[in-house]
Write a protein that holds these residues in place. Structure first.
Motif, PDB file in Angstrom:
ATOM      1  N   VAL A   1       0.860  -1.186   0.000  1.00 16.84           N
ATOM      2  CA  VAL A   1       0.000   0.000   0.000  1.00 16.84           C
ATOM      3  C   VAL A   1       0.895   1.234   0.000  1.00 16.84           C
ATOM      4  O   VAL A   1       1.510   1.572   1.019  1.00 16.84           O
ATOM      5  CB  VAL A   1      -0.920  -0.004   1.237  1.00 16.84           C
ATOM      6  CG1 VAL A   1      -1.753   1.270   1.289  1.00 16.84           C
ATOM      7  CG2 VAL A   1      -1.817  -1.242   1.223  1.00 16.84           C
ATOM      8  N   SER A   2       0.993   1.886  -1.149  1.00 20.26           N
ATOM      9  CA  SER A   2       1.927   3.010  -1.245  1.00 20.26           C
ATOM     10  C   SER A   2       1.376   4.186  -2.034  1.00 20.26           C
ATOM     11  O   SER A   2       1.971   5.254  -2.042  1.00 20.26           O
ATOM     12  CB  SER A   2       3.227   2.527  -1.897  1.00 20.26           C
ATOM     13  OG  SER A   2       2.935   1.991  -3.181  1.00 20.26           O
ATOM     14  N   ASN A   3       0.234   4.017  -2.660  1.00 21.44           N
ATOM     15  CA  ASN A   3      -0.326   5.088  -3.482  1.00 21.44           C
ATOM     16  C   ASN A   3      -0.942   6.160  -2.592  1.00 21.44           C
ATOM     17  O   ASN A   3      -2.052   6.001  -2.076  1.00 21.44           O
ATOM     18  CB  ASN A   3      -1.373   4.493  -4.425  1.00 21.44           C
ATOM     19  CG  ASN A   3      -1.854   5.509  -5.439  1.00 21.44           C
ATOM     20  OD1 ASN A   3      -1.657   6.708  -5.269  1.00 21.44           O
ATOM     21  ND2 ASN A   3      -2.481   5.020  -6.499  1.00 21.44           N
ATOM     22  N   THR A   4      -0.232   7.259  -2.443  1.00 22.94           N
ATOM     23  CA  THR A   4      -0.663   8.299  -1.500  1.00 22.94           C
ATOM     24  C   THR A   4      -1.967   8.966  -1.923  1.00 22.94           C
ATOM     25  O   THR A   4      -2.575   9.675  -1.130  1.00 22.94           O
ATOM     26  CB  THR A   4       0.420   9.387  -1.356  1.00 22.94           C
ATOM     27  OG1 THR A   4       0.696   9.923  -2.652  1.00 22.94           O
ATOM     28  CG2 THR A   4       1.693   8.809  -0.757  1.00 22.94           C
ATOM     29  N   LYS A   5      -2.390   8.710  -3.125  1.00 24.40           N
ATOM     30  CA  LYS A   5      -3.663   9.271  -3.587  1.00 24.40           C
ATOM     31  C   LYS A   5      -4.815   8.854  -2.672  1.00 24.40           C
ATOM     32  O   LYS A   5      -5.809   9.562  -2.550  1.00 24.40           O
ATOM     33  CB  LYS A   5      -3.925   8.774  -5.013  1.00 24.40           C
ATOM     34  CG  LYS A   5      -5.190   9.322  -5.622  1.00 24.40           C
ATOM     35  CD  LYS A   5      -5.361   8.880  -7.062  1.00 24.40           C
ATOM     36  CE  LYS A   5      -6.779   9.214  -7.530  1.00 24.40           C
ATOM     37  NZ  LYS A   5      -7.025   8.739  -8.889  1.00 24.40           N
TER      38      LYS A   5
ATOM     39  N   VAL B   1      -7.765   4.203   3.137  1.00 23.56           N
ATOM     40  CA  VAL B   1      -7.601   3.132   2.144  1.00 23.56           C
ATOM     41  C   VAL B   1      -8.742   2.120   2.269  1.00 23.56           C
ATOM     42  O   VAL B   1      -9.342   1.703   1.276  1.00 23.56           O
ATOM     43  CB  VAL B   1      -6.221   2.448   2.300  1.00 23.56           C
ATOM     44  CG1 VAL B   1      -6.176   1.131   1.533  1.00 23.56           C
ATOM     45  CG2 VAL B   1      -5.112   3.387   1.818  1.00 23.56           C
TER      46      VAL B   1
ATOM     47  N   ARG C   1      -4.782  -0.960  -7.375  1.00 27.25           N
ATOM     48  CA  ARG C   1      -4.559   0.483  -7.480  1.00 27.25           C
ATOM     49  C   ARG C   1      -3.752   1.030  -6.306  1.00 27.25           C
ATOM     50  O   ARG C   1      -3.321   2.186  -6.313  1.00 27.25           O
ATOM     51  CB  ARG C   1      -5.908   1.227  -7.529  1.00 27.25           C
ATOM     52  CG  ARG C   1      -6.848   0.808  -8.648  1.00 27.25           C
ATOM     53  CD  ARG C   1      -6.748   1.671  -9.888  1.00 27.25           C
ATOM     54  NE  ARG C   1      -6.498   3.077  -9.658  1.00 27.25           N
ATOM     55  CZ  ARG C   1      -7.446   4.013  -9.513  1.00 27.25           C
ATOM     56  NH1 ARG C   1      -8.716   3.679  -9.563  1.00 27.25           N
ATOM     57  NH2 ARG C   1      -7.114   5.276  -9.332  1.00 27.25           N
ATOM     58  N   LEU C   2      -3.584   0.221  -5.275  1.00 30.19           N
ATOM     59  CA  LEU C   2      -2.941   0.726  -4.053  1.00 30.19           C
ATOM     60  C   LEU C   2      -1.422   0.756  -4.144  1.00 30.19           C
ATOM     61  O   LEU C   2      -0.765   1.452  -3.368  1.00 30.19           O
ATOM     62  CB  LEU C   2      -3.347  -0.133  -2.846  1.00 30.19           C
ATOM     63  CG  LEU C   2      -4.821  -0.078  -2.457  1.00 30.19           C
ATOM     64  CD1 LEU C   2      -5.111  -1.095  -1.365  1.00 30.19           C
ATOM     65  CD2 LEU C   2      -5.200   1.321  -1.996  1.00 30.19           C
ATOM     66  N   GLY C   3      -0.864  -0.018  -5.072  1.00 26.74           N
ATOM     67  CA  GLY C   3       0.595  -0.032  -5.179  1.00 26.74           C
ATOM     68  C   GLY C   3       1.060  -1.263  -5.928  1.00 26.74           C
ATOM     69  O   GLY C   3       0.248  -2.015  -6.488  1.00 26.74           O
ATOM     70  N   ASP C   4       2.353  -1.482  -5.904  1.00 28.33           N
ATOM     71  CA  ASP C   4       2.937  -2.590  -6.656  1.00 28.33           C
ATOM     72  C   ASP C   4       2.733  -3.923  -5.944  1.00 28.33           C
ATOM     73  O   ASP C   4       2.578  -3.977  -4.727  1.00 28.33           O
ATOM     74  CB  ASP C   4       4.442  -2.355  -6.829  1.00 28.33           C
ATOM     75  CG  ASP C   4       4.702  -1.157  -7.731  1.00 28.33           C
ATOM     76  OD1 ASP C   4       3.817  -0.827  -8.554  1.00 28.33           O
ATOM     77  OD2 ASP C   4       5.781  -0.549  -7.586  1.00 28.33           O
TER      78      ASP C   4
END
Lengths: 266, 266, 266
Positions: free
Chosen positions: B115-119, B138, B150-153
């Motif tokens: 979980v890395s997508n700061t959006k 989130v 969509r949350l990250g890789d």
């Protein structure tokens, strides 16, 4: 979200008795679609300052339109008024005992009304439990769209307490105090990050009680396990914590204890 | 029920502070229709194993599509990752500290994302309260249908702890331990019912600490009042209880204490 | 509000374990739109009388159609029955252990059914956690409109306990006892306001333990700070409190202690 759908409860009722459940029952009877969120019910009995701190540390995270029901009410049944404060984004209901002071220092009061219209109370109002008989039904009606002006007459003035403020002495020493101790034993002070922002490198010492704390760090993780550290905590205040430990216990500190920050002369 | 509408919270935040209420506030601001269920907030501070036990004992009773937010997070603000694990029926959000080990030993991981997508975070992320700033928003977005991808890789590997496992020694002795003590003082062990299923008649003794417990019974009611008994409790584990009493107090036992089951040689 | 949409939970499960959360999970899986309200989960373990008091003090404040799930159940897994009681305004589910006595002394029983139809239980019923396996799913089905008659056969008789009753002796002395102590240390007695209504002026003394309390006042505020006072509290019972203090601590009184009210001879 329809305006005012969230009702946030902050009380000193605890969760052991039937008080909070009964308030929610009354709300559900008037607006079954209200979304009730418990901010906390563990304010110490009659601890207006503690309630004010928790409200102030939290309210901005609630959705616009939230109705805050703040019942820390040592004066219940006496002559204290009940007030409804409207700000740009929120509505606050509380006894007029000062508990809204810190919030209204930040939020402009758009309307201030004395809650007196018994039409929106339960039919029988006890002298000991206004949370159930007045606050809950009034909040539920507000969540249905009732205008605060319908609750009673305008008031000229709101009582306000202030959180204790840190003092800046000559030489740049900042003296504050612990205003909250959380479950983890983290010692949250009244020293706002604005007062030390950017000064991290210039802090020469932080002292709590008679114990020197190391430099200001960024997260609990930056401290060695068991070592007390100072950082800016989640409510934006200087906080003393022990990584994977309990600062309150290991430093034997509690609310009201002094915290001193000294700066390097520059 | 729309997929993902239930958000289950499991944390070590307690209910006294404003932490849980603030998480719910953030969720309500993003998805006011989310149904938030408190699984427990009384995990001991930083007790990853205790949290893992409670999650494992409970998750199967939640509706399909539930999003579990598991915040026992001694590493908050440090380098530990936050993960989103998708299984056939559920989504789990937690720090990558092993707490999902027992659950993922039972449920196949369909996707594992960092979980890395700061959006999908709050605009300002503190270094001490990711429950509010990352986990809550989130989870709320996921409950609105956001795809975990969509949350990250994707991540290659999830950290996993395991609940302590009982040992089987030659001669058929089973040695386990108490892994949870509940409000009633019931002593829940790590001995799964699979290990003793059907063996009831063949159990010659159950010992906890230095105290021999009678035979395996079916319900608390089968024990005389005040007498310690062994039975298979609601999470499907061997449990020692006292009918109308408190086994933890009367046997002076707590988590980590040994439990031994001996079988009749056959 | 659709009939039966509110489910009120009253248990001795506490909030630390996963028990209450799991019940809510089961309910959400069957009726995600149910509005679940925690009346209290802090009934002392197996304290049927304490649960009966809280239920009796609260139920009238819940919306019509509320389904009360009352799980204080020392007999779980044994031969005790589970009952469903329908009154004009409410439905009550509980073990048949007497806990509904005080409520059904006030509300006419329209139907009394033994809950035995496993169709509405979870597929696997444990012998130790009927809250999760029977009460929660049955309540959820009722909240969807299931008729109580579908739950099982009619029962002839409901077990009932009664709250201890005060005694009136010749000379008009009323002797009651403390039946509940709340978070504030308020001592709530079993002396109903009907027994002393209008008699305020004629009360010559109120004694609790060996301590004389002043006259009957109207609200906490009418007492000097720190002074024990007697008043009619929010559940409509005579209550001894200390304004801004804790009567239980300062008078060293607890549940079961005697309270005596003497009247002026007239």
């Amino acid at each position: 979200m329809p305006k005012g759908k969230v009702i946030a409860l902050l009380t000193d009722f605890g969760l052991d008795d039937n008080y909070v459940g009964t308030m929610k029952a009354v709300i559900a009877g008037i607006n079954p679609k209200a979304c009730v969120i418990d901010l906390s019910h563990a304010v110490q009995p009659q601890d207006i300052l503690g309630g004010a701190f928790l409200l102030n540390a939290s309210y901005k995270f609630f959705p616009k339109g939230t109705i805050f029901v703040v019942v820390v009410d040592p004066g219940v049944g006496g002559e204290r008024k009940i007030v409804c404060v409207q700000t740009r984004d929120y509505i606050f209901l509380s006894p007029d005992n000062g508990i809204l002071g810190p919030v209204t220092a930040q939020e402009e009061i758009l309307s201030l009304v004395e809650v007196s219209n018994t039409k929106f109370f339960l039919p029988n109002v006890s002298s000991t439990f206004h949370g159930r008989d007045i606050f809950a039904p009034v909040a539920a009606h507000l969540s249905l769209g009732l205008k605060p002006a319908r609750l009673g007459d305008n008031l000229e003035e709101l009582k306000k307490i202030d959180l204790p403020r840190p003092k800046v002495s000559t030489g740049g020493t900042l003296t504050g105090e612990i205003i909250y101790v959380d479950r983890f034993g983290n010692l949250i002070t009244n020293i706002d990050d604005n007062l030390i922002k950017g000064a991290g490198a210039n802090i020469s010492s932080i002292t709590i009680g008679d114990k020197k704390i190391g430099k200001l760090i960024t997260s609990y993780q930056d401290g060695h396990s068991g070592e007390p550290v100072a950082l800016i905590g989640s409510p934006g205040h200087l906080e003393v914590a022990v990584n994977c430990g309990n600062a309150s216990k290991s430093l034997n500190c509690s609310r009201g204890d002094k915290v001193t920050v000294k700066f390097v002369r520059s």
